[in-house]
Design an enzyme around this catalytic site. Structure first.
Site, PDB file in Angstrom:
ATOM      1  N   LYS A 255      -3.272 -30.465   7.733  1.00 16.11           N
ATOM      2  CA  LYS A 255      -4.606 -29.858   7.820  1.00 16.11           C
ATOM      3  C   LYS A 255      -5.506 -30.541   6.809  1.00 16.11           C
ATOM      4  CE  LYS A 255      -5.951 -25.780   6.027  1.00 16.11           C
ATOM      5  NZ  LYS A 255      -7.254 -26.054   5.374  1.00 16.11           N
TER       6      LYS A 255
ATOM      7  N   ARG B 117      -0.865 -24.782  -1.319  1.00 11.71           N
ATOM      8  CA  ARG B 117      -0.358 -24.871  -2.686  1.00 11.71           C
ATOM      9  C   ARG B 117       1.135 -24.613  -2.848  1.00 11.71           C
ATOM     10  NH1 ARG B 117      -5.407 -21.401  -4.537  1.00 11.71           N
ATOM     11  NH2 ARG B 117      -4.996 -20.714  -2.406  1.00 11.71           N
TER      12      ARG B 117
ATOM     13  N   LYS C  47     -14.406 -25.366   9.830  1.00 14.44           N
ATOM     14  CA  LYS C  47     -14.963 -24.000   9.987  1.00 14.44           C
ATOM     15  C   LYS C  47     -16.466 -24.025  10.256  1.00 14.44           C
ATOM     16  CE  LYS C  47     -11.657 -21.827   6.753  1.00 14.44           C
ATOM     17  NZ  LYS C  47     -11.101 -22.954   5.986  1.00 14.44           N
TER      18      LYS C  47
ATOM     19  N   ASP D 249     -10.044 -28.745   9.562  1.00 10.99           N
ATOM     20  CA  ASP D 249     -10.442 -27.360   9.249  1.00 10.99           C
ATOM     21  C   ASP D 249     -11.817 -27.351   8.581  1.00 10.99           C
ATOM     22  OD1 ASP D 249     -10.406 -24.639   8.555  1.00 10.99           O
ATOM     23  OD2 ASP D 249      -9.114 -24.953   6.815  1.00 10.99           O
TER      24      ASP D 249
ATOM     25  N   THR E  63      -8.517 -15.213   4.878  1.00  9.58           N
ATOM     26  CA  THR E  63      -7.399 -14.440   4.317  1.00  9.58           C
ATOM     27  C   THR E  63      -7.642 -14.096   2.845  1.00  9.58           C
ATOM     28  OG1 THR E  63      -6.272 -16.584   4.283  1.00  9.58           O
ATOM     29  CG2 THR E  63      -5.502 -14.992   5.878  1.00  9.58           C
TER      30      THR E  63
ATOM     31  N   ASP F 176     -22.999 -22.333  12.613  1.00 13.29           N
ATOM     32  CA  ASP F 176     -24.429 -22.673  12.609  1.00 13.29           C
ATOM     33  C   ASP F 176     -24.972 -22.244  13.974  1.00 13.29           C
ATOM     34  OD1 ASP F 176     -26.955 -23.951  12.105  1.00 13.29           O
ATOM     35  OD2 ASP F 176     -25.947 -25.364  10.782  1.00 13.29           O
TER      36      ASP F 176
HETATM   37  O1  C5P Z   1      -3.034 -23.211  -0.796  1.00 13.83           O
HETATM   38  P1  C5P Z   1      -3.009 -22.217   0.331  1.00 13.83           P
HETATM   39  O2  C5P Z   1      -1.660 -22.087   0.993  1.00 13.83           O
HETATM   40  O3  C5P Z   1      -3.630 -20.880  -0.034  1.00 13.83           O
HETATM   41  O4  C5P Z   1      -3.970 -22.894   1.424  1.00 13.83           O
HETATM   42  C1  C5P Z   1      -4.379 -22.221   2.589  1.00 13.83           C
HETATM   43  C2  C5P Z   1      -5.279 -23.126   3.360  1.00 13.83           C
HETATM   44  O5  C5P Z   1      -5.700 -22.447   4.536  1.00 13.83           O
HETATM   45  C3  C5P Z   1      -6.545 -23.554   2.618  1.00 13.83           C
HETATM   46  O6  C5P Z   1      -6.796 -24.907   2.967  1.00 13.83           O
HETATM   47  C4  C5P Z   1      -7.634 -22.653   3.175  1.00 13.83           C
HETATM   48  O7  C5P Z   1      -8.893 -23.291   3.237  1.00 13.83           O
HETATM   49  C5  C5P Z   1      -7.129 -22.379   4.595  1.00 13.83           C
HETATM   50  N1  C5P Z   1      -7.562 -21.130   5.215  1.00 13.83           N
HETATM   51  C6  C5P Z   1      -7.311 -19.891   4.674  1.00 13.83           C
HETATM   52  N2  C5P Z   1      -7.750 -18.746   5.288  1.00 13.83           N
HETATM   53  C7  C5P Z   1      -8.399 -18.832   6.441  1.00 13.83           C
HETATM   54  C8  C5P Z   1      -8.649 -20.084   7.005  1.00 13.83           C
HETATM   55  C9  C5P Z   1      -8.203 -21.236   6.364  1.00 13.83           C
HETATM   56  O8  C5P Z   1      -6.686 -19.803   3.623  1.00 13.83           O
HETATM   57  N3  C5P Z   1      -8.748 -17.724   7.075  1.00 13.83           N
END
Ligand code: C5P
Length: 236
Positions: free
Chosen positions: A36, A215, A65, A63, A123, A68
């Protein structure tokens, strides 16, 4: 239309620049995990990075998002469709007309449209923030499943949501509607800024199609081992 492959780990490559992602991918040798690319890396490294990774055989969820007015989103999606990515996304909060416009913009002459999915609620948004900051006085799971239904009505393939909301989405939108779920943490690991989190194993049990893991893999002392643990818990 891209194949709607079920149950796969997607690594969120939230690196500052292209050298960060190439250094990380070197750990995987010839293996080609699903990646991603989000705003940070895309704004730093741009379309060249996406095209290069595609030419090396990686599948990419871009990603960005989009959110607009419909005309702007349609034209932006037409540009993204040229990169050959596998998944693109918009915010469902942009409304049904915006999502329909995104779908139109993304359609490719060869028919190999990327999957198009909608972010329902980030989330990082919990019930209190939904009510106090976004002024939405409904349970998170209702908002997620209604936004998912809007996405389905607009012709989208699925949504981004928490694994905790997968069953509500399935109930409202049916079993073939794709769920891509971030907010994944190993048991005992730090949650960071994520609020609605589960383990990879729980995400599997809850029925997610794809998990997005950042992460817990990229900041691990052993990224490859952490990726393998995700695959083992979620895919097998
Ligand atoms: O590091 P972590 O596991 O929290 O990363 C989650 C990834 O998913 C990030 O790149 C974040 O931008 C993305 N994301 C998210 N929640 C959403 C949509 C995308 O955490 N609803």
């Amino acid at each position: 239309m891209q194949e709607k492959k079920k149950r796969e780990v997607i690594i969120a490559c939230d690196f500052q620049d292209a050298s960060g992602v190439y250094g990380f991918l070197a750990l995987f040798g010839n293996e080609r995990p699903f990646l991603k690319i989000g705003m940070e890396l895309f704004y730093a490294a741009g379309p060249d990075l996406v095209r290069d990774l595609k030419s090396r055989g990686y599948r990419i969820f871009l990603d960005l998002k989009l959110h607009d007015i419909p005309n702007t989103v349609k034209k932006a999606m037409a540009v993204l469709s040229g990169y050959g990515t596998d998944i693109c996304n918009v915010h469902a909060a942009g409304g049904i007309d915006m999502m329909k416009a995104a779908r139109e913009g993304l359609s490719r002459p060869d028919g190999r449209d990327p999957l198009l999915i909608a972010v329902t609620q980030l989330t990082s948004i919990d019930q209190r923030r939904l009510k106090d900051e976004l002024l939405i006085d409904r349970p998170v799971s209702d908002v997620v499943s209604e936004y998912a239904f809007n996405a389905k009505s607009a012709g989208l393939d699925g949504v981004v949501c928490s694994p905790l909301e997968v069953s509500a989405v399935r109930e409202r939108c049916g079993g073939s509607f794709v769920t891509v779920t971030p907010g994944i943490r190993f048991s005992g690991g730090p949650e960071g800024d994520q609020q609605r989190v589960t383990t990879p194993r729980a995400a599997k049990e809850l029925g997610s199609d794809y998990i997005v893991v950042g992460r817990p893999i990229t900041s691990s002392d052993d990224p490859l081992g952490a990726y393998r643990r995700c695959v083992e818990e979620f895919e097998n």
